[in-house]
Design an enzyme around this catalytic site. Sequence first.
Site, PDB file in Angstrom:
ATOM      1  N   HIS A 172       0.817  -1.219   0.000  1.00 21.36           N
ATOM      2  CA  HIS A 172       0.000   0.000   0.000  1.00 21.36           C
ATOM      3  C   HIS A 172       0.852   1.271   0.000  1.00 21.36           C
ATOM      4  O   HIS A 172       0.340   2.348  -0.315  1.00 21.36           O
ATOM      5  CB  HIS A 172      -0.974  -0.005   1.181  1.00 21.36           C
TER       6      HIS A 172
ATOM      7  N   ASP B 153       0.260  -7.602   1.508  1.00 19.47           N
ATOM      8  CA  ASP B 153       0.694  -6.209   1.648  1.00 19.47           C
ATOM      9  C   ASP B 153       2.216  -6.104   1.646  1.00 19.47           C
ATOM     10  O   ASP B 153       2.805  -5.344   2.413  1.00 19.47           O
ATOM     11  CB  ASP B 153       0.120  -5.578   2.914  1.00 19.47           C
TER      12      ASP B 153
ATOM     13  N   SER C 274       4.642   2.626   7.949  1.00 23.13           N
ATOM     14  CA  SER C 274       4.295   1.471   7.114  1.00 23.13           C
ATOM     15  C   SER C 274       5.474   1.042   6.257  1.00 23.13           C
ATOM     16  O   SER C 274       6.093   1.857   5.577  1.00 23.13           O
ATOM     17  CB  SER C 274       3.116   1.808   6.213  1.00 23.13           C
TER      18      SER C 274
END
Length: 465
Positions: A106, A136, A209
Site C-alpha cells: 500500500h 501487503d 508502514s
Amino acid sequence: MFNKFVNSLWLLMVMTSVAFAQLPDFTEMVKNNGDAVVNISTTQKAPELQMDSDQQQIPQDIPPELEDFFRHFFQGPGRGYVPRETSSLGSGFVISKDGYILTNHHVVNNASEIVVKLKDRRELLAKLVGSDESTDVALLKVDATDLPVVQIGSPEQLQVGEWVLAIGTPFGFEQSVTAGIVSAKGRSLPDGNYVPFIQTDVAINPGNSGGPLFNMQGKVVGINSQIYSRSGGYMGLSFAIPIDVAMNVAEQIKTKGKVSRGWLGVQIQDVTRQLAESFGMDRPHGALVAKVVPGGPAEKAGLQVGDIIVEFDGHVIETSGELPPIVGMTPVDEKATLKIIRQGDNEDLIAKIGLLPAQAAQLAPSSMPEITVNRLGLGVTDLTEEQREQLQVEKYGVLVQKVSKGIALDAGIQPGDVILRVQNAPVKDVADFNKIVAKLPVEKSIAMLIQRNGSPVFLAFKIDK
C-alpha cells in the site's frame, strides 16, 4: 533517625537501579541497523480540474449527458483538465547489498515514481519489482552496491511479552525509533487472510508502514503494516507482517514474477462453545469445514462438510484463522497430513495442495413469497433451478423465506439463507427438512449448516421445549 533515613534512601536507590537495569537498552541496536532503514516517497498522478491555458478539453470519463455542463463551466478561457501529482511517505529496509528493498504494497501502490532516501542522504530512484496485495508486501530495487543490510530473524521464536523495536518515518520524521512488546501472535485480520499478524504495542503511525520490526537480537522479525485506530493515530494496537511470510513473497516475486499460494479447497469457520458441544468435543478448537469445493484438493483427500481440522502438517490449529496462512505458504503439489475430528472420531487424511484460484463473485438470493413457519420459527421453500444457479447451490437445501421471533432468530438465521444440513444430515427438500426438525431433541446443542451470500457457515441452537 538520620541513619534510618540514610538507609531508606540507599535502599530506594538500589531498588531504582535494579529496575532501570532490567529495562532494555536499544542504543547499539539502532546504531547497527539504522543505516539499512530507508525513507520511501512516492508520486501518483491523479486527474484534477484546474486552470490551464494550454489544455482545454473535456475529461474522457465524463458521461455524455454532462458534456455541455463541462463545456460551459470548464472550457472557458484558461480552463482545462490536467493531471495533479500527489505524494505519500512510507518506510522500508534493505535486504541485500545489491539494492533489494522490502516495504508495504500500500506504500507504493499506483506510484508513478518511487524515491528511496538512505540515511546518508542519498536519494535513489527505485523500480517496483513486484508486489502482493494479499500480504501487503512489495519488493523494490535500486541501482546501488554494497548497501547496509538488515539481519533476518525468526518470528517462530518470538515470544509474547518480548521487547521489540521499530524504526521508520512516522509523519515524515525520518529515522524515528519506538519500542514496545509483542502483544500477541498469529492475529487474523479481516483484510489479511494469508497473514498471521504479529500484534505489538509499539507506537506506529502513518509513515511507519513498510518499516522493520526488530527483536532484541537486532534481527528483523516483521514489517510494520497496520494500526487499529479510531482517530487515525496510534492507539496501542499495531500489526506487523511476519518476516518469513514477507521473504517468501519476495523470493517468489524475484524468481517467478508472481506469488503462488497453496489451496486446500474449503471454507472454514471457528468452533464456538455450542458447536463444540453439538460435535461432541470437550472444548472449542480447530477449523470447522463449512464447504468443500467440488474437485478441489480437500474433496480428493476425502474431507467432508462438518469435519474439524485440528492439525495441518504438524501445525496445531486452535482457531480457523490460523489455517489459511499455513496452507497459503505450503508449496503447490506438496502433500500435507491433516488431523481431523469427524463425528467425534479422530482421523488422518493426506491432501495434495493445489494452486489458489481466483475468487468468484457471489450473487444475492431473490425475493420469495411468505409462508408458514415451523417449530424453529422458520418458513422455507424449495429452491428453483434458477435460484440454485444464482446462489451456487449444487443440490439439496431449502431457502429461508421468513424468520419469526424464537429459536432460529436467536441463532442468527436470516431470510435468504439456504439451509444445507442439520446435525450432519443433508436437507433434500422442504418435506425432508420438516421431518428432521420434528425429530430434533430438546436441551441439546444442534448444528445447522447454512449458506449466506455464497458462503457457508455453521450456526448452533438449542430447543428448550
